[in-house]
Design a protein around this motif. Structure first.
Motif, PDB file in Angstrom:
ATOM      1  N   ARG A   8       0.985  -1.190   0.205  1.00 37.93           N
ATOM      2  CA  ARG A   8       0.105   0.153   0.082  1.00 37.93           C
ATOM      3  C   ARG A   8       0.937   1.197  -0.150  1.00 37.93           C
ATOM      4  NH1 ARG A   8      -4.005   1.658  -2.334  1.00 37.93           N
ATOM      5  NH2 ARG A   8      -2.767   3.520  -2.753  1.00 37.93           N
ATOM      6  N   ARG A   9       1.906   1.258   0.730  1.00 35.64           N
ATOM      7  CA  ARG A   9       3.009   2.338   0.579  1.00 35.64           C
ATOM      8  C   ARG A   9       3.503   2.691  -0.521  1.00 35.64           C
ATOM      9  NH1 ARG A   9       4.269   0.520   5.936  1.00 35.64           N
ATOM     10  NH2 ARG A   9       6.103  -0.512   5.282  1.00 35.64           N
ATOM     11  N   THR A  10       3.778   1.552  -1.182  1.00 32.93           N
ATOM     12  CA  THR A  10       4.224   1.704  -2.753  1.00 32.93           C
ATOM     13  C   THR A  10       3.030   2.469  -3.721  1.00 32.93           C
ATOM     14  OG1 THR A  10       5.893  -0.369  -2.545  1.00 32.93           O
ATOM     15  CG2 THR A  10       4.814   0.343  -4.879  1.00 32.93           C
ATOM     16  N   ALA A  11       1.846   1.876  -3.434  1.00 26.99           N
ATOM     17  CA  ALA A  11       0.733   2.345  -4.354  1.00 26.99           C
ATOM     18  C   ALA A  11       0.749   3.958  -4.114  1.00 26.99           C
ATOM     19  CB  ALA A  11      -0.533   1.782  -3.853  1.00 26.99           C
ATOM     20  N   ASP A  12       0.609   4.187  -2.776  1.00 27.52           N
ATOM     21  CA  ASP A  12       0.538   5.801  -2.417  1.00 27.52           C
ATOM     22  C   ASP A  12       2.220   6.205  -3.056  1.00 27.52           C
ATOM     23  OD1 ASP A  12      -1.570   4.965  -0.971  1.00 27.52           O
ATOM     24  OD2 ASP A  12      -0.448   5.283   0.961  1.00 27.52           O
ATOM     25  N   LYS A  51      -1.607  -8.093  -1.794  1.00 30.47           N
ATOM     26  CA  LYS A  51      -0.007  -7.774  -2.224  1.00 30.47           C
ATOM     27  C   LYS A  51      -0.165  -7.202  -3.731  1.00 30.47           C
ATOM     28  CE  LYS A  51       1.438 -11.002   1.148  1.00 30.47           C
ATOM     29  NZ  LYS A  51       2.231 -12.195   1.405  1.00 30.47           N
ATOM     30  N   HIS A  52      -1.490  -6.989  -4.230  1.00 33.55           N
ATOM     31  CA  HIS A  52      -1.527  -6.771  -5.875  1.00 33.55           C
ATOM     32  C   HIS A  52      -1.449  -5.044  -5.848  1.00 33.55           C
ATOM     33  CE1 HIS A  52      -2.170 -11.176  -7.216  1.00 33.55           C
ATOM     34  NE2 HIS A  52      -2.136 -11.315  -5.767  1.00 33.55           N
ATOM     35  N   LEU A  67      -2.721  -1.684 -15.204  1.00 36.72           N
ATOM     36  CA  LEU A  67      -1.597  -2.348 -15.271  1.00 36.72           C
ATOM     37  C   LEU A  67      -1.602  -3.037 -13.840  1.00 36.72           C
ATOM     38  CD1 LEU A  67       1.032  -2.826 -16.715  1.00 36.72           C
ATOM     39  CD2 LEU A  67       1.835  -0.712 -15.360  1.00 36.72           C
ATOM     40  N   HIS A  68      -1.632  -4.371 -13.931  1.00 36.50           N
ATOM     41  CA  HIS A  68      -1.706  -5.426 -12.867  1.00 36.50           C
ATOM     42  C   HIS A  68      -0.090  -5.872 -12.485  1.00 36.50           C
ATOM     43  CE1 HIS A  68      -2.222  -9.688 -11.024  1.00 36.50           C
ATOM     44  NE2 HIS A  68      -1.975  -8.692 -10.076  1.00 36.50           N
ATOM     45  N   THR A  69       0.325  -5.381 -11.285  1.00 36.86           N
ATOM     46  CA  THR A  69       1.865  -5.854 -11.076  1.00 36.86           C
ATOM     47  C   THR A  69       1.951  -6.623  -9.602  1.00 36.86           C
ATOM     48  OG1 THR A  69       2.146  -3.603 -10.128  1.00 36.86           O
ATOM     49  CG2 THR A  69       2.867  -4.237 -12.559  1.00 36.86           C
ATOM     50  N   HIS A  70       2.948  -7.267  -9.489  1.00 38.40           N
ATOM     51  CA  HIS A  70       3.127  -8.012  -8.270  1.00 38.40           C
ATOM     52  C   HIS A  70       4.550  -8.043  -7.844  1.00 38.40           C
ATOM     53  CE1 HIS A  70       2.884 -10.775  -4.850  1.00 38.40           C
ATOM     54  NE2 HIS A  70       1.554 -10.881  -4.853  1.00 38.40           N
ATOM     55  N   LEU A  71       5.027  -7.725  -6.782  1.00 32.81           N
ATOM     56  CA  LEU A  71       6.379  -7.361  -6.591  1.00 32.81           C
ATOM     57  C   LEU A  71       7.043  -8.856  -6.075  1.00 32.81           C
ATOM     58  CD1 LEU A  71       6.224  -4.557  -3.976  1.00 32.81           C
ATOM     59  CD2 LEU A  71       6.451  -4.267  -6.241  1.00 32.81           C
ATOM     60  N   LYS A  72       6.247  -9.965  -5.968  1.00 35.96           N
ATOM     61  CA  LYS A  72       6.730 -11.247  -5.428  1.00 35.96           C
ATOM     62  C   LYS A  72       7.836 -11.026  -4.490  1.00 35.96           C
ATOM     63  CE  LYS A  72       4.126 -13.824  -8.260  1.00 35.96           C
ATOM     64  NZ  LYS A  72       3.285 -14.727  -7.743  1.00 35.96           N
ATOM     65  N   MET A  73       9.070 -11.743  -4.323  1.00 31.99           N
ATOM     66  CA  MET A  73      10.078 -11.782  -3.460  1.00 31.99           C
ATOM     67  C   MET A  73      11.056 -10.450  -3.708  1.00 31.99           C
ATOM     68  SD  MET A  73       9.333 -14.150  -1.281  1.00 31.99           S
ATOM     69  CE  MET A  73      10.880 -14.055  -0.475  1.00 31.99           C
ATOM     70  N   GLU A  74      11.597 -10.091  -4.980  1.00 31.39           N
ATOM     71  CA  GLU A  74      12.536  -9.370  -5.285  1.00 31.39           C
ATOM     72  C   GLU A  74      12.026  -8.100  -5.873  1.00 31.39           C
ATOM     73  OE1 GLU A  74      14.820 -11.512  -7.624  1.00 31.39           O
ATOM     74  OE2 GLU A  74      15.879 -12.571  -6.162  1.00 31.39           O
ATOM     75  N   GLY A  75      10.677  -7.917  -6.415  1.00 24.81           N
ATOM     76  CA  GLY A  75      10.373  -6.727  -6.851  1.00 24.81           C
ATOM     77  C   GLY A  75      10.250  -5.271  -6.285  1.00 24.81           C
ATOM     78  N   ALA A 166      -6.433 -11.130   2.360  1.00 26.56           N
ATOM     79  CA  ALA A 166      -5.261 -10.650   1.396  1.00 26.56           C
ATOM     80  C   ALA A 166      -4.470  -9.623   2.312  1.00 26.56           C
ATOM     81  CB  ALA A 166      -5.886 -10.062   0.227  1.00 26.56           C
ATOM     82  N   GLY A 167      -3.060  -9.983   2.278  1.00 25.76           N
ATOM     83  CA  GLY A 167      -2.210  -8.775   2.751  1.00 25.76           C
ATOM     84  C   GLY A 167      -1.523  -9.331   3.814  1.00 25.76           C
TER      85      GLY A 167
END
Length: 266
Positions: A8-12, A51-52, A67-75, A166-167
């Motif tokens: 969520r901080r990334t989205a902000d 986490k999406h 645009l759907h992105t997911h960080l997974k482990m390293e993103g 989720a989360g």
């Protein structure tokens, strides 16, 4: 893997850089989207579900896209001034979104998909209610039903299952189990008040969002009760913290607990 509050901080951060902006350029560096150009699209906002990340745009022809992105482990997503040097190698970039205000670069993203916004359910519809979402009475009832649907399942395994809620990841799962005095390997059936557990999980996740980090103890010197504190004394009772695994076979995750504060039995 970043958990719901970090996502969520990334989205902000993406919203501060791109919301309301018209894209002056784009580069989608995944094979299925290599020829896609989002130049001229207007970025509305980046929403999250667990986490999406769901970056919603309106294309130049008026088509709503996500645009759907997911960080997974390293993103990660990084934001820089237009034309500034990226804080990572170019060969790790998977998405580049440029505007007059900023450039947003997604590095090592585990998922990159572009779809009509009306089809977002196809990528997040299987997930449980988002603990950082609106959390309506219906969300709460649905989360409770999903959590208690398999009473013999280990509590930690159920909480990590994004189809339940989720989360949550290993940090918040470990911490909410400690705060509730529940061993993560005990079955869901042993939870006397699962609704209280879910509400506490939501409160802890929101506190992480507000503080910018897990801070379940309230002490920034020792911010967490048990996470990654194996072989250290419990901050509450001084018993040595233990570690083990929970999760589905092949997808096990490490968790942590205090054997005194979270007994593995009645």
């Amino acid at each position: 893997m970043p958990e719901g509050d970090a996502v969520r901080r990334t989205a902000d951060r993406l919203d501060r850089a791109l919301a309301g902006q018209t894209l002056t350029g784009s580069d989608l560096r995944v094979p299925q989207l290599a020829t896609t150009d989002l130049t001229g699209a207007i970025v509305e906002r980046t929403a999250t579900h667990g986490k999406h990340l769901l970056t919603r745009l309106v294309a130049g022809d008026g088509t709503p896209l996500t645009l759907h992105t997911h960080l997974k482990m390293e993103g990660s997503w990084r934001v820089v001034a237009p034309g500034a040097r990226w804080p990572g190698p170019a060969h790790d970039a998977r998405v580049v979104l440029r505007s007059a205000r900023a450039d947003a670069v997604g590095f090592l993203l585990g998922i990159v998909e572009l779809l009509p916004s009306a089809d977002e359910g196809s990528v997040v519809g299987h997930l449980g209610p988002d603990l950082l979402g609106g959390w309506t009475p219906d969300d709460e009832a649905q989360a409770l039903a999903r959590l208690t649907a398999a009473p013999g399942r280990a509590l930690g395994t159920a909480l990590l299952d994004q189809r339940v809620v989720a989360g949550l990841g290993t940090i918040w799962m470990s911490e909410v189990c400690f705060v509730q005095g529940l061993h993560p390997r005990r079955p869901v059936a042993d939870v006397a008040d699962p609704l209280r557990l879910l509400r506490r999980a939501r409160l802890l996740l929101r506190s992480g969002l507000e503080h910018g980090q897990p801070l379940t103890t309230g002490d920034r010197r020792n911010p967490v009760w048990v996470y990654r504190r194996q072989r250290q004394p419990c901050l509450r009772c001084r018993t040595t913290i233990e570690a083990g695994t929970v999760g589905e076979p092949g997808r096990e995750r490490t968790t942590y607990w205090c054997p005194h504060c979270q007994p593995d039995g009645p």
